[in-house]
Design an enzyme around this catalytic site. Structure first.
Site, PDB file in Angstrom:
ATOM      1  N   ASP A 115       7.045  -5.396  -3.008  1.00  0.00           N
ATOM      2  CA  ASP A 115       8.405  -5.552  -3.507  1.00  0.00           C
ATOM      3  C   ASP A 115       9.440  -5.029  -2.528  1.00  0.00           C
ATOM      4  O   ASP A 115       9.138  -4.697  -1.392  1.00  0.00           O
ATOM      5  CB  ASP A 115       8.526  -4.908  -4.887  1.00  0.00           C
ATOM      6  CG  ASP A 115       7.850  -5.774  -5.939  1.00  0.00           C
ATOM      7  OD1 ASP A 115       8.345  -6.864  -6.219  1.00  0.00           O
ATOM      8  OD2 ASP A 115       6.801  -5.350  -6.453  1.00  0.00           O
ATOM      9  N   TYR A 170      -3.485   0.984   0.459  1.00  0.00           N
ATOM     10  CA  TYR A 170      -2.079   1.237   0.786  1.00  0.00           C
ATOM     11  C   TYR A 170      -1.979   2.599   1.457  1.00  0.00           C
ATOM     12  O   TYR A 170      -2.835   3.473   1.249  1.00  0.00           O
ATOM     13  CB  TYR A 170      -1.214   1.267  -0.479  1.00  0.00           C
ATOM     14  CG  TYR A 170      -0.944  -0.080  -1.108  1.00  0.00           C
ATOM     15  CD1 TYR A 170       0.264  -0.756  -0.874  1.00  0.00           C
ATOM     16  CD2 TYR A 170      -1.870  -0.680  -1.957  1.00  0.00           C
ATOM     17  CE1 TYR A 170       0.519  -1.982  -1.471  1.00  0.00           C
ATOM     18  CE2 TYR A 170      -1.626  -1.914  -2.551  1.00  0.00           C
ATOM     19  CZ  TYR A 170      -0.420  -2.551  -2.303  1.00  0.00           C
ATOM     20  OH  TYR A 170      -0.171  -3.772  -2.882  1.00  0.00           O
TER      21      TYR A 170
END
Length: 398
Positions: A115, A170
């Site tokens: 995002d 991540y």
């Protein structure tokens, strides 16, 4: 009188000239657009001789200035990574223009949606393209320097980068000052993380390993929702390092999939505990059914590092037709991209905007023994702040 007539005539002539010039400019632009369209059609006709194949692209990008990865067709208000990617695929001649307008026509699928403001060092997208000569070079020539295609591999016809992915890794890069005790000056750029504090951070991060109910770590799920249960394989903080006089550290987390804001909230809660705002017992309490006020760390430092296709590799990686989806040969290019585009963006933005420092000053507002109603108020405040801040990741979104 004669002077007025001359002025009127001059004014009329000026308007006529302006009108003629405007018409000529419109015609010139129209001819240019038609010429570009003809040129694009010629390229498409020429490239039809190349085989159309299902492939994956290994992508790296700096997310600053973009409203996420996923393209919103028909909306030019918010620019996304996929807008630039699709434009490059069309301009390089890998796909026809109408495939750019309807991405389903090229069977496009991203592995993970990142995002607003979130970067990636190892994003994977799957799609069908014409395998033209020098394909990677031609695509990259049509992309800005902060978006790179680092690799390409052939895959099976039914491959979907999202559905075939077993896990995602991540990392979150942050100034170590985030772990200083709450009484420590949050503007102290000379702070250095002690061995004892790093051990405490890693002890808390290790608590996340295994399967837990993470409904308190997203705004999308209720405590009874089975999809709120997520499996975390590993989570740890690496040794700190100094850049431009400021100390940073990288937290890595590998899991099957993550919900919106989940990673940022996992890190936010650990920071709250290490700083002394919340008791260690809140970790286990946050996985229970009751609502817990979990703070959400800033989005700036979050990066999709790697995606894993272990089951696919076992089945198809050595079948003689397809390669395993591993990128050892591209590791050097990945590292170089992180050093040139991702790390400097995070470090410089943190120094200029102080997103972590500003967020740390809000931790005292949270009530870590909050009731459900109290948490809802904090959630509403958090959502209003999201209009300005960066969002996290969501591997469940289409």
């Amino acid at each position: 009188m004669a002077g007025d007539m001359r002025a009127t005539a001059a004014s009329h002539a000026k308007r006529l000239k302006s009108s003629n010039e405007e018409t000529e400019n419109q015609e010139e632009n129209g001819h240019r657009d038609k010429k570009f369209k003809r040129s694009q059609e010629d390229v498409e006709d020429q490239n039809k001789k190349f085989p159309k194949r299902k492939i994956v692209l290994l992508m790296a990008y700096s997310g600053k200035g973009y409203h996420g990865m996923q393209r919103n067709v028909g909306s030019s208000q918010f620019k996304t990574i996929e807008d630039d990617l699709v434009s490059a695929l069309v301009r390089s001649g890998c796909i026809p223009e109408n495939h750019g307008e309807d991405m389903k026509k090229m069977s496009f699928q991203r592995c993970a949606r990142t995002d607003k403001g979130v970067s990636a060092a190892g994003q994977i997208v799957s799609l069908k393209i014409w395998l033209i000569d020098d394909v990677l070079e031609k695509i990259n020539n049509c992309l800005p320097s902060h978006i790179r295609i680092l690799g390409l591999k052939r895959v099976t016809g039914g491959f979907s980068s999202k559905n075939k992915c077993d896990a995602r890794t991540y990392f979150y890069m942050l100034p170590t000052l985030a772990f200083a005790h709450k009484d420590h000056d949050i503007q102290d750029k000379t702070y250095r993380l002690s061995k004892e504090t790093l051990e405490k951070v890693n002890k808390l991060l290790a608590c996340y390993k295994g399967t837990h109910n993470f409904h308190n770590f997203t705004s999308q799920k209720g405590p009874k929702d089975p999809s709120a249960k997520r499996y975390i394989m590993e989570m740890y903080c690496e040794e700190p390092f100094v850049r431009e006089g400021m100390e940073f550290a990288v937290i890595k987390v590998k899991g099957q999939s993550f919900m919106m804001h989940q990673i940022r909230k996992m890190i936010g809660l650990v920071i709250a505990v290490v700083k002394g705002y919340a008791p260690e017992s809140i970790m286990e309490r946050s996985w229970g059914e009751k609502k817990v006020d979990v703070p959400k760390a800033p989005g700036l430092g979050l990066v999709l590092e790697k995606v894993h296709f272990e089951k696919y590799n076992r089945r198809f990686g050595n079948d003689g037709l397809h390669e395993p989806l591993e990128w050892t040969e591209e590791e050097e290019k990945i590292t170089l991209f992180k050093e040139q585009h991702i790390y400097p963006t995070i470090i410089n933005t943190e120094r200029e905007e102080q997103s972590m420092v500003n967020w740390l000053s809000t931790l005292s507002i949270h009530d870590f023994n909050a009731t459900s109603s109290g948490v809802q108020v904090n959630d509403r405040n958090s959502k209003s702040n999201d209009l300005e801040g960066s969002d996290g990741c969501d591997d469940d979104s289409d």
